[in-house]
Design a protein around this motif. Structure first.
Motif, mmCIF file in Angstrom:
data_model
loop_
_atom_site.group_PDB
_atom_site.id
_atom_site.type_symbol
_atom_site.label_atom_id
_atom_site.label_comp_id
_atom_site.label_asym_id
_atom_site.label_seq_id
_atom_site.Cartn_x
_atom_site.Cartn_y
_atom_site.Cartn_z
ATOM 1 N N ASN A 1 2.591 4.808 -3.742
ATOM 2 C CA ASN A 1 1.267 4.176 -3.778
ATOM 3 C C ASN A 1 0.316 4.820 -2.776
ATOM 4 N N LEU A 2 0.830 5.147 -1.607
ATOM 5 C CA LEU A 2 0.008 5.774 -0.575
ATOM 6 C C LEU A 2 -0.481 7.146 -1.034
ATOM 7 N N ASP A 3 0.401 7.913 -1.676
ATOM 8 C CA ASP A 3 0.007 9.229 -2.198
ATOM 9 C C ASP A 3 -1.044 9.090 -3.292
ATOM 10 N N ALA A 4 -0.862 8.078 -4.172
ATOM 11 C CA ALA A 4 -1.820 7.858 -5.253
ATOM 12 C C ALA A 4 -3.177 7.432 -4.687
ATOM 13 N N LEU A 5 -3.142 6.577 -3.653
ATOM 14 C CA LEU A 5 -4.367 6.130 -3.011
ATOM 15 C C LEU A 5 -5.108 7.305 -2.386
ATOM 16 N N VAL B 1 0.843 -1.212 0.000
ATOM 17 C CA VAL B 1 0.000 0.000 0.000
ATOM 18 C C VAL B 1 0.873 1.255 0.000
ATOM 19 N N ILE B 2 1.973 1.229 0.764
ATOM 20 C CA ILE B 2 2.867 2.389 0.836
ATOM 21 C C ILE B 2 3.618 2.584 -0.472
ATOM 22 N N GLY B 3 4.201 1.513 -1.002
ATOM 23 C CA GLY B 3 4.959 1.598 -2.243
ATOM 24 C C GLY B 3 6.314 2.272 -2.060
ATOM 25 N N ILE C 1 -6.717 9.526 -5.323
ATOM 26 C CA ILE C 1 -7.933 9.021 -5.975
ATOM 27 C C ILE C 1 -9.091 8.916 -4.982
ATOM 28 N N THR C 2 -8.775 8.698 -3.701
ATOM 29 C CA THR C 2 -9.838 8.670 -2.691
ATOM 30 C C THR C 2 -10.470 10.042 -2.557
ATOM 31 N N ASN C 3 -9.656 11.089 -2.537
ATOM 32 C CA ASN C 3 -10.191 12.449 -2.469
ATOM 33 C C ASN C 3 -11.045 12.769 -3.691
#
Length: 219
Positions: free
Chosen positions: A111-115, A104-106, A118-120
């Motif tokens: 990956n965490l920033d991308a997650l 999840v972190i990457g 897209i959640t926002n």
């Protein structure tokens, strides 16, 4: 906060309500029930009509965030526990935990920033008021911030000592802000960003370097 509803049928009104609460994973006090059609037994079971109800419930931005992440992790085949807290009005803090948080972190939190990004986008889609969702796991963001601050001070010491600018590796906007904030009052150095995303990076330079750079740009 918005209203959502589901329509459910059952042999009796009580059966329909129980099925709705099970589907929503909510208790009776959290919903409103409207009877759309009362059950009819018919004659010897012929022409029987089930009860039909509409169950309305409050659907918060936290609920929307949880649903989005649960569906996303399901598609990724990642098991994650999701804890959501409202830090203040307009802000949600999501904390993830599980055995696959490294994925999840990457790399460097990509990956965490991308997650989080897209959640926002998903949570604020078609909403009049925007909410800011921050996502973290294993206290990564605090650890990363501390690491960046140590890096910034170490580089600043070298720049101040030798009078030569240092270019840091490309970073996302959130990490560049940490560098800038850390060194904004640091004696003898200045910082500015250069390049285009995603290769934009911070330059740590002697205090007068930014002024010289601006003059050269104007020529």
């Amino acid at each position: 906060m918005s209203q959502k509803y589901i329509e459910v049928s059952g042999k009796t009104i009580e059966d329909a309500v129980a099925e709705a609460l099970k589907t929503l994973n909510m208790d009776r006090d959290s919903v409103s029930v409207e009877i759309l059609e009362k059950p009819k037994s018919g004659f010897l079971g012929i022409g029987a009509v089930p009860a039909k109800i509409r169950v309305s419930y409050e659907y918060s931005r936290a609920d929307k965030t949880r649903d989005f992440l649960e569906e996303l992790f399901k598609k990724m085949n990642v098991e994650a526990k999701i804890d959501i807290a409202e830090e203040e009005e307009g802000r949600l803090k999501v904390t993830l935990s599980g055995d696959e948080m490294g994925l999840v972190i990457g790399r460097r939190g990509e990956n965490l920033d991308a997650l989080q990004y897209i959640t926002n986008l998903s949570v604020n889609k078609n909403e009049d008021e925007r909410v800011r969702v921050s996502i973290d796991t294993e206290n990564y963001r605090e650890k990363r911030e501390e690491s960046l601050e140590r890096l910034a001070k170490r580089v600043a010491d070298k720049v101040a000592k030798y009078g030569r600018s240092v270019s840091l590796e490309p970073m996302p906007p959130s990490e560049r802000r940490i560098i800038h904030a850390c060194l904004q009052d640091y004696k003898g150095v200045t910082t500015f960003s250069t390049g285009s995303e995603p290769q934009r990076r911070v330059i740590v330079a002697p205090a007068d370097a930014k002024g010289k750079k601006e003059k050269e740009t104007k020529k």
